[in-house]
Design an enzyme around this catalytic site. Structure first.
Site, PDB file in Angstrom:
ATOM      1  N   GLN A 194      17.105 -33.676 -26.217  1.00  8.68           N
ATOM      2  CA  GLN A 194      16.049 -32.449 -25.915  1.00  8.68           C
ATOM      3  C   GLN A 194      16.884 -31.632 -26.013  1.00  8.68           C
ATOM      4  OE1 GLN A 194      14.742 -34.030 -21.587  1.00  8.68           O
ATOM      5  NE2 GLN A 194      13.718 -32.210 -22.255  1.00  8.68           N
ATOM      6  N   PHE A 225      10.889 -36.435 -21.795  1.00  2.00           N
ATOM      7  CA  PHE A 225      10.358 -35.735 -19.928  1.00  2.00           C
ATOM      8  C   PHE A 225      11.264 -35.338 -19.433  1.00  2.00           C
ATOM      9  CE2 PHE A 225       8.096 -39.834 -21.742  1.00  2.00           C
ATOM     10  CZ  PHE A 225       6.734 -38.685 -21.743  1.00  2.00           C
ATOM     11  N   ARG A 307      13.389 -23.524  -9.392  1.00  2.00           N
ATOM     12  CA  ARG A 307      11.884 -23.906 -10.415  1.00  2.00           C
ATOM     13  C   ARG A 307      10.999 -24.135  -8.780  1.00  2.00           C
ATOM     14  NH1 ARG A 307       8.633 -23.376 -14.982  1.00  2.00           N
ATOM     15  NH2 ARG A 307      10.273 -23.029 -15.956  1.00  2.00           N
ATOM     16  N   ARG A 339       9.211 -33.202 -15.810  1.00  2.20           N
ATOM     17  CA  ARG A 339       8.820 -33.011 -16.411  1.00  2.20           C
ATOM     18  C   ARG A 339       8.251 -32.344 -15.006  1.00  2.20           C
ATOM     19  NH1 ARG A 339       3.850 -35.495 -19.423  1.00  2.20           N
ATOM     20  NH2 ARG A 339       2.681 -33.892 -20.945  1.00  2.20           N
ATOM     21  N   THR A 439      13.800 -19.831 -16.326  1.00  2.00           N
ATOM     22  CA  THR A 439      14.179 -19.088 -15.466  1.00  2.00           C
ATOM     23  C   THR A 439      15.375 -18.425 -15.639  1.00  2.00           C
ATOM     24  OG1 THR A 439      14.880 -20.617 -13.803  1.00  2.00           O
ATOM     25  CG2 THR A 439      13.004 -19.838 -13.656  1.00  2.00           C
ATOM     26  N   ALA A 508      10.808 -26.071 -20.347  1.00  2.00           N
ATOM     27  CA  ALA A 508       9.861 -25.481 -19.824  1.00  2.00           C
ATOM     28  C   ALA A 508       8.618 -25.622 -20.566  1.00  2.00           C
ATOM     29  CB  ALA A 508      11.118 -24.309 -19.248  1.00  2.00           C
ATOM     30  N   GLU A 719       4.108 -28.514 -19.555  1.00  2.00           N
ATOM     31  CA  GLU A 719       4.710 -29.897 -17.912  1.00  2.00           C
ATOM     32  C   GLU A 719       3.032 -29.452 -17.112  1.00  2.00           C
ATOM     33  OE1 GLU A 719       8.133 -27.244 -18.118  1.00  2.00           O
ATOM     34  OE2 GLU A 719       8.946 -28.812 -16.870  1.00  2.00           O
TER      35      GLU A 719
HETATM   36  N1  MTE Z   1       5.482 -35.427 -24.388  1.00  2.00           N
HETATM   37  C1  MTE Z   1       5.201 -36.127 -24.632  1.00  2.00           C
HETATM   38  N2  MTE Z   1       4.610 -37.372 -25.359  1.00  2.00           N
HETATM   39  N3  MTE Z   1       6.855 -37.004 -24.814  1.00  2.00           N
HETATM   40  C2  MTE Z   1       7.794 -36.741 -23.632  1.00  2.00           C
HETATM   41  O1  MTE Z   1       8.956 -36.263 -23.033  1.00  2.00           O
HETATM   42  N4  MTE Z   1       7.909 -34.397 -22.519  1.00  2.00           N
HETATM   43  C3  MTE Z   1       7.418 -32.746 -21.405  1.00  2.00           C
HETATM   44  C4  MTE Z   1       6.026 -32.707 -21.933  1.00  2.00           C
HETATM   45  N5  MTE Z   1       5.269 -33.198 -23.017  1.00  2.00           N
HETATM   46  C5  MTE Z   1       7.714 -35.147 -22.827  1.00  2.00           C
HETATM   47  C6  MTE Z   1       5.489 -34.287 -23.158  1.00  2.00           C
HETATM   48  C7  MTE Z   1       8.424 -32.195 -21.252  1.00  2.00           C
HETATM   49  S1  MTE Z   1       8.870 -32.492 -19.694  1.00  2.00           S
HETATM   50  C8  MTE Z   1       8.603 -30.585 -21.852  1.00  2.00           C
HETATM   51  S2  MTE Z   1       9.328 -29.388 -20.860  1.00  2.00           S
HETATM   52  C9  MTE Z   1       7.183 -30.212 -22.379  1.00  2.00           C
HETATM   53  O2  MTE Z   1       6.856 -31.869 -23.385  1.00  2.00           O
HETATM   54  C10 MTE Z   1       8.242 -30.039 -23.741  1.00  2.00           C
HETATM   55  O3  MTE Z   1       7.536 -29.986 -25.091  1.00  2.00           O
HETATM   56  P1  MTE Z   1       7.146 -28.698 -25.974  1.00  2.00           P
HETATM   57  O4  MTE Z   1       7.535 -27.520 -24.379  1.00  2.00           O
HETATM   58  O5  MTE Z   1       6.898 -28.276 -26.959  1.00  2.00           O
HETATM   59  O6  MTE Z   1       5.788 -28.805 -24.984  1.00  2.00           O
HETATM   60  N1  HPA Z   2      13.270 -25.794 -17.125  1.00  2.00           N
HETATM   61  C1  HPA Z   2      12.965 -25.800 -17.830  1.00  2.00           C
HETATM   62  N2  HPA Z   2      14.823 -26.167 -18.301  1.00  2.00           N
HETATM   63  C2  HPA Z   2      15.798 -25.467 -17.602  1.00  2.00           C
HETATM   64  C3  HPA Z   2      14.607 -24.100 -16.704  1.00  2.00           C
HETATM   65  C4  HPA Z   2      13.424 -24.258 -16.966  1.00  2.00           C
HETATM   66  O1  HPA Z   2      13.050 -23.309 -16.100  1.00  2.00           O
HETATM   67  N3  HPA Z   2      15.863 -23.557 -16.851  1.00  2.00           N
HETATM   68  C5  HPA Z   2      17.323 -23.777 -17.302  1.00  2.00           C
HETATM   69  N4  HPA Z   2      16.754 -25.291 -18.046  1.00  2.00           N
HETATM   70 MO1  MOS Z   3      10.789 -30.490 -19.426  1.00  2.00          MO
HETATM   71  S1  MOS Z   3      10.942 -31.503 -17.011  1.00  2.00           S
HETATM   72  O1  MOS Z   3      11.352 -28.829 -18.983  1.00  2.00           O
HETATM   73  O2  MOS Z   3      12.637 -30.919 -20.440  1.00  2.00           O
END
Ligand code: MTE
Ligand code: HPA
Ligand code: MOS
Length: 780
Positions: A194, A225, A307, A339, A439, A508, A719
């Site tokens: 990621q 995730f 958080r 997540r 954050t 995040a 999330e």
């Molecule tokens: N959805 C899918 N299908 N697969 C993933 O790994 N990760 C989650 C969420 N949804 C995830 C997911 C997490 S922990 C985060 S922070 C966000 O997707 C990250 O993507 P975004 O910020 O583009 O929504």
């Molecule tokens: N969310 C997810 N990842 C992070 C954050 C947060 O608030 N701060 C630093 N890494």
């Molecule tokens: Mo999501 S736990 O902020 O990768």
């Protein structure tokens, strides 16, 4: 807004989508393997790799001494060795890496490695860590008002502790990385991460080379995730080291069991609460102590605890509040992002508290929840000083209570429970208020690079990564909408550190907010250049009156003069003209979230750009003899602003909720007394299956709620929906509570496994028979 399918949907289904393990590599490819510590705490007395190196087909067996640069892969704090030196601090800690021509040769070499250990005593629980003051850093406090004095004078006080469990990410694609050597010091890294920029940094530091020699590329992850926010780096570092030494391509793909044993999980928490409230059930003061199990190294544990502390209020206003957070250091693999990132752990405490207030006052918990919601004009500032603006809690509550028939079903459930001894039903409504932004404020930035080619096709690069959440689809939509062209014209490239440098993790929930704005910024630059030239071209043809640059519009794959619509050209036809006129068709874009910032020391300010809201009503039936439960019905109403892609967002809401149900109900992680993970495969670790999805599942997005100051008025989704699952957990508690006719409160932890339910029921029965005896004695 219409919902084009995920840009890779067809490829996912046909199997053509290329994951790391599918990348075609040449016959030089070596298989890599990591050899890890079998002990939770030990000293390496001696080791001998000589026999292992003799195995035919083995090209490298490496230890920490073979690292040319820094032996480090800690993301924030430099407290994680790439390969162990002398002390071992958890089962699963990497000691050696092997590269061979086949997997079998790796395993044979591993068997020939000789290590002698001195065993040391491990710390394996939060309790023991607290007792020994084994913390990863100093405790933190956030405070408003005078909770101690208020609790003393409050009409009612409840106190208790809550345990919330760890959670395994169970991404379908385990940690994997392929490294291919280039010329000189160059190394090309295909990683399931990621955070490509951090992977690049750590590999450069590990190998002692410049970051400009390391290119990290991520086409897509098979799920992440949070589990690949930092810990994708580990596999990448091990593969890079082997690649460096063998000068051949090396791939490491962790076996599922190894992945589960080696990698960190969601932090388990042991939390304590003390809350004072009035006769109406309004919270007057709350004191929380959150203790997390950080594992053996820092990783993101402090951001996660932060958080959690910022979400210990959830949707509820507490005029006086104190939250203290401690991150324990134990001899388990370092726990990491998952997540919700601490949000679920903090919110589980808030929800337990409100549920208990309702039970204490013998009122319905939905009513008590509503009473405690942050207000629209008053009582609207959180315990860390941020005002809850654009508060949608009341709209969602009203709509959902109605659409879910909450009150009628409450009555039906009461009737059902009165008529049934062995099956009990439960119902709960819970809200989610989740802060959107990293954050760690500086992380809220993103970059993009947009190229337009002479045939009118567009290639979008941005700093975010695709893990299934649909980010690339949304970026494709943003670019197409801003350029006024059809979606088919736009392609989103694999994420690549040589295109967009110095990025933040895709995390995040902020991927779309940040990268979407950066893409728009790049597109705006290109449109401005194109408009300038097109206005000249139109004016040359029709000098009277001239075309103004500001009047150039981009729509329906055309570029035209708004004032003189007959002056027009197809988007694709205009691009060769741009080249003739020497206009650059490549632009970078950049964005940083405006208006946020806070004082981490004081725990006060505005950490979040805005809040995401959602609510969920869940109904379950519990078999009180076996603890088995069934999710009968779940109604969700979630706020995604002006959704960029409602179908993808609904998918995120459904997936997030079900993932949360796993955490709340069946996913139980156990270690033995030596620190070995006992639940390291799908036969002992139960993630949700199709059976766990509510029989009746009604999910909707809140309508007419454009989100100000975000990309196309959308709102992050990712999330927050996970935490909607707390409604299912509390519905289970409600069902168990019905065993004692809601007169005695059950003990309840998270996850509420069958075992927890049965023990909880047994506890109630014991107390009830105790009461019967008391009543009899009194009668006599
Ligand atoms: N959805 C899918 N299908 N697969 C993933 O790994 N990760 C989650 C969420 N949804 C995830 C997911 C997490 S922990 C985060 S922070 C966000 O997707 C990250 O993507 P975004 O910020 O583009 O929504
Ligand atoms: N969310 C997810 N990842 C992070 C954050 C947060 O608030 N701060 C630093 N890494
Ligand atoms: Mo999501 S736990 O902020 O990768």
């Amino acid at each position: 807004m219409h919902s084009p399918p995920h840009e890779s949907a067809a490829k996912h289904v046909s199997g053509e989508a290329v994951y790391i393990d599918d990348i075609r590599a040449d016959e030089q490819l070596l298989v890599g393997r990591v050899v890890y510590s079998p002990h939770a705490h030990a000293q390496i007395k001696s080791f001998d790799l000589s026999e292992a190196k003799k195995i035919l087909g083995v090209h490298a067996v490496l230890c920490h001494k073979d690292i040319p640069g820094h032996n480090q892969m800690g993301p924030v704090v430099k407290d994680e060795l790439c390969l162990a030196e002398s002390e071992l601090i958890c089962v699963g800690q990497a000691m050696f890496v092997i590269a061979a021509e086949t997997e079998d040769q790796c395993l044979e070499a591993e068997r020939r490695i000789k290590v002698e250990y001195d065993l040391l005593e491990p710390i394996l629980t939060i309790e023991k860590a607290l007792e020994r003051n084994s913390l990863l850093g100093p405790p933190r406090t956030m405070k408003r008002g005078d909770p101690d004095a208020t609790i003393k004078s409050a009409p009612h006080v409840i106190k208790g502790e809550l345990r919330t469990g760890a959670q395994e990410h169970w991404y379908l694609e385990t940690q994997v990385c392929l490294c291919v050597p280039g010329e000189g010091k160059e190394i090309n890294v295909y990683s399931s991460t990621q955070h490509p920029s951090e992977t690049q940094t750590l590999i450069a530091e590990l190998l002692g080379i410049g970051k400009n020699e390391v290119v990290v590329e991520v086409r897509r992850m098979g799920g992440a995730f949070g589990g690949k926010e930092t810990q994708g780096n580990h596999t990448a570092c091990w593969a890079a080291l082997l690649c460096w030494h063998t000068k051949r391509p090396v791939k490491i793909r962790l076996f599922r069991d190894d992945d589960q044993k080696i990698t960190g999980k969601r932090h388990r928490f042991l939390s304590h609460y003390e809350v004072g409230f009035d006769n109406e059930g309004r919270i007057l003061a709350a004191k929380y102590q959150l203790n997390s199990d950080g594992g053996c190294a820092t990783d993101l544990s402090f951001a996660i605890m932060e958080r959690a502390m910022l979400h210990a209020d959830n949707a509820y206003y507490a005029p006086n509040m104190e939250v203290v957070g401690r991150v324990c250091k134990t001899n388990l693999p370092s726990n990491t992002a998952f997540r919700g990132f601490g949000g679920p752990q903090g919110m589980a405490v808030a929800e337990t508290v409100v549920d208990r207030i309702a039970r204490h006052l013998k009122k319905d918990s939905a009513e008590i929840r509503r009473k405690n919601f942050y207000g629209l004009d008053s009582n609207n500032v959180t315990h860390y000083g941020e005002a809850v603006e654009n508060n949608h809690l009341f709209i969602i509550y009203d709509q959902l209570v109605k659409s879910s028939d909450y009150w009628q079903r409450r009555n039906e459930i009461n009737e059902f429970n009165a008529a049934n001894e062995f099956y009990k039903k439960g119902l709960a409504l819970t809200p989610v208020k989740f802060g959107i932004s990293f954050t760690t404020t500086f992380l809220n930035q993103a970059g993009a690079l947009v190229n337009v080619y002479k045939d009118g096709t567009i290639l979008v690069n941005h700093g975010g990564t695709e893990m299934g959440q649909g980010l690339h689809t949304k970026m494709q939509q943003v670019a197409a909408a801003e350029f006024g062209v059809s979606l088919g014209r736009v392609k989103v490239n694999a994420t690549n550190t040589s295109k967009i440098p110095n990025t933040s993790a895709t995390a995040a929930s902020a991927g779309t907010d940040l990268n979407g704005m950066a893409v728009k910024n790049a597109v705006d630059t290109l449109k401005s250049r194109i408009a300038e030239t097109m206005s000249q071209v139109f004016t040359e043809k029709h000098p009277n009156p001239p075309t103004n640059k500001q009047d150039i519009a981009f729509q329906n794959d055309m570029i035209f003069d708004l004032m003189h619509p007959e002056r027009k050209i197809a988007f694709a036809d205009a691009m060769p003209l741009m080249q003739l006129r020497q206009v650059s068709l490549s632009a970078t874009g950049y964005y940083k979230t405006p208006g946020i910032g806070w004082d981490k020391e004081k725990g006060w300010g505005r950490p979040f750009h805005y809040y995401a809201f959602g609510m969920c009503v869940s109904e379950v039936v519990v078999d009180v003899l076996t603890g088995r439960h069934t999710n009968l019905r779940t109604d969700i109403l979630h706020d995604a602003g002006d959704s960029l892609n409602p179908l993808i967002d609904l998918g995120q809401v459904e997936g997030g909720y079900v993932q949360g149900v796993g955490w709340c109900t069946t996913e139980e992680i156990k270690w033995d007394d030596k620190g070995n993970l006992m639940t390291h495969s799908p036969d002992t670790y139960k993630i949700p299956s199709v059976q766990d999805i509510p029989k009746d599942f009604r999910v909707a997005l809140l309508e007419n709620v454009p989100n100000p100051n975000t990309i196309r008025r959308s709102k992050a989704v990712a999330e927050p929906p996970l935490m909607l699952a707390l409604s299912t957990w509390l519905a289970m508690k409600d069902a168990v509570s019905a065993v004692a006719n809601h007169e005695i409160e059950p003990e309840f932890s998270l996850p509420a496994t069958n075992e927890v339910i049965v023990l909880s029921v047994e506890g109630l029965k014991k107390q009830m028979s105790g009461r019967d005896v008391e009543v009899l004695i009194k009668k006599e």
